[in-house]
Motif scaffolding. Structure first.
Motif, PDB file in Angstrom:
ATOM      1  N   LYS A  47     -23.333  27.184  38.193  1.00  0.00           N
ATOM      2  CA  LYS A  47     -23.139  25.744  37.518  1.00  0.00           C
ATOM      3  C   LYS A  47     -22.435  24.794  37.132  1.00  0.00           C
ATOM      4  CE  LYS A  47     -25.802  27.651  34.729  1.00  0.00           C
ATOM      5  NZ  LYS A  47     -26.504  28.813  35.005  1.00  0.00           N
ATOM      6  N   THR A  48     -21.453  25.820  36.250  1.00  0.00           N
ATOM      7  CA  THR A  48     -19.917  25.111  35.780  1.00  0.00           C
ATOM      8  C   THR A  48     -19.199  24.430  37.267  1.00  0.00           C
ATOM      9  OG1 THR A  48     -19.774  27.060  34.903  1.00  0.00           O
ATOM     10  CG2 THR A  48     -18.042  25.050  34.183  1.00  0.00           C
ATOM     11  N   ALA A  49     -19.088  25.859  38.279  1.00  0.00           N
ATOM     12  CA  ALA A  49     -18.394  24.530  39.268  1.00  0.00           C
ATOM     13  C   ALA A  49     -18.371  23.526  39.516  1.00  0.00           C
ATOM     14  CB  ALA A  49     -18.089  25.239  40.817  1.00  0.00           C
ATOM     15  N   PHE A  50     -19.806  23.548  39.712  1.00  0.00           N
ATOM     16  CA  PHE A  50     -20.651  22.753  40.127  1.00  0.00           C
ATOM     17  C   PHE A  50     -19.694  20.935  39.638  1.00  0.00           C
ATOM     18  CE2 PHE A  50     -25.083  20.078  40.472  1.00  0.00           C
ATOM     19  CZ  PHE A  50     -25.271  19.355  41.649  1.00  0.00           C
ATOM     20  N   LEU A  51     -20.528  21.308  37.756  1.00  0.00           N
ATOM     21  CA  LEU A  51     -20.662  20.156  36.948  1.00  0.00           C
ATOM     22  C   LEU A  51     -19.337  20.038  36.675  1.00  0.00           C
ATOM     23  CD1 LEU A  51     -22.193  19.118  34.913  1.00  0.00           C
ATOM     24  CD2 LEU A  51     -21.848  20.974  33.449  1.00  0.00           C
ATOM     25  N   GLU A  52     -18.491  20.625  37.277  1.00  0.00           N
ATOM     26  CA  GLU A  52     -16.954  19.896  37.105  1.00  0.00           C
ATOM     27  C   GLU A  52     -16.729  19.122  38.276  1.00  0.00           C
ATOM     28  OE1 GLU A  52     -13.993  23.110  37.222  1.00  0.00           O
ATOM     29  OE2 GLU A  52     -11.944  22.074  37.387  1.00  0.00           O
ATOM     30  N   ARG A  53     -17.006  19.666  38.902  1.00  0.00           N
ATOM     31  CA  ARG A  53     -16.607  18.397  40.216  1.00  0.00           C
ATOM     32  C   ARG A  53     -17.873  17.360  40.296  1.00  0.00           C
ATOM     33  NH1 ARG A  53     -14.073  19.590  45.942  1.00  0.00           N
ATOM     34  NH2 ARG A  53     -15.195  17.786  47.114  1.00  0.00           N
ATOM     35  N   THR A  54     -19.186  17.374  39.394  1.00  0.00           N
ATOM     36  CA  THR A  54     -19.820  16.918  38.967  1.00  0.00           C
ATOM     37  C   THR A  54     -19.242  15.372  37.783  1.00  0.00           C
ATOM     38  OG1 THR A  54     -21.340  17.380  38.961  1.00  0.00           O
ATOM     39  CG2 THR A  54     -21.601  15.608  38.137  1.00  0.00           C
ATOM     40  N   LEU A  55     -18.423  15.942  37.180  1.00  0.00           N
ATOM     41  CA  LEU A  55     -18.206  15.412  35.433  1.00  0.00           C
ATOM     42  C   LEU A  55     -16.841  14.603  36.442  1.00  0.00           C
ATOM     43  CD1 LEU A  55     -18.213  17.859  33.260  1.00  0.00           C
ATOM     44  CD2 LEU A  55     -19.486  15.262  33.562  1.00  0.00           C
ATOM     45  N   ALA A  56     -15.908  14.994  37.597  1.00  0.00           N
ATOM     46  CA  ALA A  56     -14.362  14.851  37.852  1.00  0.00           C
ATOM     47  C   ALA A  56     -14.786  13.516  38.698  1.00  0.00           C
ATOM     48  CB  ALA A  56     -13.942  15.284  38.653  1.00  0.00           C
ATOM     49  N   SER A  57     -16.101  13.220  39.592  1.00  0.00           N
ATOM     50  CA  SER A  57     -16.172  12.196  40.529  1.00  0.00           C
ATOM     51  C   SER A  57     -16.628  11.187  39.690  1.00  0.00           C
ATOM     52  CB  SER A  57     -17.367  13.184  41.841  1.00  0.00           C
ATOM     53  OG  SER A  57     -16.840  13.669  42.153  1.00  0.00           O
ATOM     54  N   LEU A  58     -17.945  11.144  38.900  1.00  0.00           N
ATOM     55  CA  LEU A  58     -18.836  10.295  37.990  1.00  0.00           C
ATOM     56  C   LEU A  58     -17.833   9.499  37.093  1.00  0.00           C
ATOM     57  CD1 LEU A  58     -21.940  11.808  37.317  1.00  0.00           C
ATOM     58  CD2 LEU A  58     -21.568  10.282  38.925  1.00  0.00           C
ATOM     59  N   ARG A  59     -16.646  10.078  36.563  1.00  0.00           N
ATOM     60  CA  ARG A  59     -15.778   9.132  35.349  1.00  0.00           C
ATOM     61  C   ARG A  59     -15.052   8.172  36.324  1.00  0.00           C
ATOM     62  NH1 ARG A  59     -11.115  11.286  34.554  1.00  0.00           N
ATOM     63  NH2 ARG A  59     -11.183   9.771  32.321  1.00  0.00           N
ATOM     64  N   GLU A  60     -15.205   8.280  37.097  1.00  0.00           N
ATOM     65  CA  GLU A  60     -14.064   7.847  38.199  1.00  0.00           C
ATOM     66  C   GLU A  60     -15.014   6.089  38.000  1.00  0.00           C
ATOM     67  OE1 GLU A  60     -13.558   8.280  41.540  1.00  0.00           O
ATOM     68  OE2 GLU A  60     -11.915  10.881  40.778  1.00  0.00           O
ATOM     69  N   ARG A  61     -15.985   6.391  37.767  1.00  0.00           N
ATOM     70  CA  ARG A  61     -17.191   4.956  38.007  1.00  0.00           C
ATOM     71  C   ARG A  61     -17.659   4.852  36.778  1.00  0.00           C
ATOM     72  NH1 ARG A  61     -18.282   7.884  42.247  1.00  0.00           N
ATOM     73  NH2 ARG A  61     -20.212   8.937  42.765  1.00  0.00           N
ATOM     74  N   CYS A  62     -17.741   5.829  36.451  1.00  0.00           N
ATOM     75  CA  CYS A  62     -19.469   5.515  34.762  1.00  0.00           C
ATOM     76  C   CYS A  62     -18.835   6.878  33.830  1.00  0.00           C
ATOM     77  CB  CYS A  62     -20.352   6.090  35.417  1.00  0.00           C
ATOM     78  SG  CYS A  62     -20.662   7.110  36.289  1.00  0.00           S
ATOM     79  N   ARG A  63     -19.472   6.529  32.576  1.00  0.00           N
ATOM     80  CA  ARG A  63     -19.223   7.711  31.463  1.00  0.00           C
ATOM     81  C   ARG A  63     -19.882   8.485  31.361  1.00  0.00           C
ATOM     82  NH1 ARG A  63     -19.959   2.014  28.160  1.00  0.00           N
ATOM     83  NH2 ARG A  63     -21.534   1.888  30.255  1.00  0.00           N
ATOM     84  N   VAL A  64     -18.909   9.799  31.126  1.00  0.00           N
ATOM     85  CA  VAL A  64     -19.801  11.437  31.589  1.00  0.00           C
ATOM     86  C   VAL A  64     -19.704  11.962  30.484  1.00  0.00           C
ATOM     87  CG1 VAL A  64     -20.421  10.632  33.440  1.00  0.00           C
ATOM     88  CG2 VAL A  64     -18.115  11.951  33.398  1.00  0.00           C
ATOM     89  N   ALA A  65     -20.073  12.725  29.537  1.00  0.00           N
ATOM     90  CA  ALA A  65     -20.015  14.342  28.850  1.00  0.00           C
ATOM     91  C   ALA A  65     -20.419  15.432  29.726  1.00  0.00           C
ATOM     92  CB  ALA A  65     -20.243  13.748  27.820  1.00  0.00           C
ATOM     93  N   ALA A  66     -20.282  16.223  28.322  1.00  0.00           N
ATOM     94  CA  ALA A  66     -21.100  17.124  28.314  1.00  0.00           C
ATOM     95  C   ALA A  66     -21.371  18.552  27.598  1.00  0.00           C
ATOM     96  CB  ALA A  66     -20.217  18.107  29.623  1.00  0.00           C
ATOM     97  N   LEU A  67     -22.247  19.032  27.620  1.00  0.00           N
ATOM     98  CA  LEU A  67     -22.688  20.433  26.486  1.00  0.00           C
ATOM     99  C   LEU A  67     -22.966  21.655  27.400  1.00  0.00           C
ATOM    100  CD1 LEU A  67     -26.032  18.370  24.147  1.00  0.00           C
ATOM    101  CD2 LEU A  67     -23.180  18.994  23.459  1.00  0.00           C
ATOM    102  N   VAL A  68     -22.406  22.272  26.847  1.00  0.00           N
ATOM    103  CA  VAL A  68     -22.742  23.338  27.937  1.00  0.00           C
ATOM    104  C   VAL A  68     -23.163  24.744  26.799  1.00  0.00           C
ATOM    105  CG1 VAL A  68     -20.430  23.137  28.019  1.00  0.00           C
ATOM    106  CG2 VAL A  68     -20.998  25.203  29.256  1.00  0.00           C
ATOM    107  N   GLY A  69     -23.692  25.557  27.073  1.00  0.00           N
ATOM    108  CA  GLY A  69     -24.424  26.686  26.532  1.00  0.00           C
ATOM    109  C   GLY A  69     -23.849  27.940  27.071  1.00  0.00           C
TER     110      GLY A  69
END
Lengths: 227, 227
Positions: A47-69
């Motif tokens: 989950k975390t590796a996948f989310l890290e990559r998701t955030l890094a890619s998306l933040r180039e073109r939109c505003r993203v944030a995450a909560l992690v439990g």
């Protein structure tokens, strides 16, 4: 002997309370126009590796944030912060899942209005998170190729509570003799027609298709309803 | 507002009740001279493959059987039955862990007297099984190399409830850049001095050492106390 009905009653009350908060969250997310996507999986599905990559890619073109439990440690928040996106950790102590009230608490002093996407990474667990609505728009269930193809049959409830299945670590598929067709047919046996996405957060394979899916879905959800 | 104390009270009662049954089971196991070993891990860590290999090897020289817990399906029991050892499935429904009463129920009409080893495979879950004593003599926590080295830090309670850590799928260690030293130091950060065994159920690496450990321990536990 009469302990069981009492326990069930208490559990029902917890779930009912959770549903009320989740509904309020969902309304708030819709009002401010943020797409909230949660991730569930067993521990170690990536989950975390996948989310890290998701955030890094998306933040180039939109505003993203995450909560992690997580039960303990803020390791995941630290890993995700490398993506430069805002990240908050929710430490659950001995609790094996996130609840809507925890999400609400974590967002308390956070202005989520400017966000396009908010991701919520649940505690690694294929059982308990299935009962708790977090107000998310989309729930992804991650299944890594190293876990075996039969997980959907063994944990049907959580696959049923999710909207999209993401098969992770596909770079390892050959090394573990992963039977992709069998995995997909097991997913569809539990949830017919469920969308299945295949990715490797390590090599990046499949990530573009997945990100495109997220953005298309966001656009469709926010399109003005036709008359 | 007063819901929480009530929930905690109910949970305490469940655990207390579980402990009473577990103690009775432990006594019964000791009386009949069977070594009971339970396995906990996240889903997909390889419990069933590891147990299948364990049963197949041990049954050449002693009497073994297994109980296996899952939410749904009897797949694992079917897989384990290939070892020719007697196997019983416990289907837990939506419950995310085994409880002592389920073990007691499954053993109800089963004469375990002639057994040397009885294995109990818990539901795949790194959280909830930690609270439930099953009367076992030894609890193994399995951690596969594909899950990442930080699992002990993120799920400390279950590592604390176990006696031995088994690192599984070591044939994949290189493919996933597994840092064995880091994993061991994380295990020992949570439970200092914990025995760590490394195996591959696929190639058989490490299985001999592990089986020897089990048999030595059984012999030691059953040796008459010296005066």
């Amino acid at each position: 002997m009469n302990a069981e009905p009492r326990i069930i009653e208490v559990r029902k009350n917890i779930l009912k309370q959770n549903d009320i908060i989740a509904r309020a969250l969902r309304e708030r997310f819709r009002e401010v126009g943020v797409s909230v996507i949660s991730l569930v999986s067993s521990p170690g599905a990536g989950k975390t590796a996948f989310l890290e990559r998701t955030l890094a890619s998306l933040r180039e073109r939109c505003r993203v944030a995450a909560l992690v439990g997580d039960l303990a440690t803020e390791n995941d928040a630290a890993r995700l912060a490398r993506s430069q996106a805002p990240v908050k950790q929710i430490t659950t102590g001995t609790l094996c899942h996130l609840e809507a009230a925890m999400v609400q608490g974590a967002l308390d002093a956070w202005d989520i209005g400017p966000l396009d996407f908010l991701f919520i990474e649940n505690v690694g667990n294929l059982v308990c998170p299935s009962s708790y609505d977090l107000g998310e728009e989309l729930r992804l269930i991650l299944l890594s190729v190293t876990e075996g193809e039969d997980k959907p049959l063994k944990y049907p409830t959580i696959f049923n509570s999710a909207d999209v299945a993401v098969i992770t670590k596909i770079d390892l598929a050959a090394a573990v003799d992963f039977d992709d067709e069998l995995a997909e047919s097991n997913i569809h046996a539990v949830r017919p027609g469920m969308k299945v996405i295949r990715v490797s957060a390590k090599t990046g394979e499949g990530m573009d298709e997945y990100l495109e899916f997220l953005e298309q879905r966001r656009a469709a959800m926010r399109a003005p309803a036709s008359a």
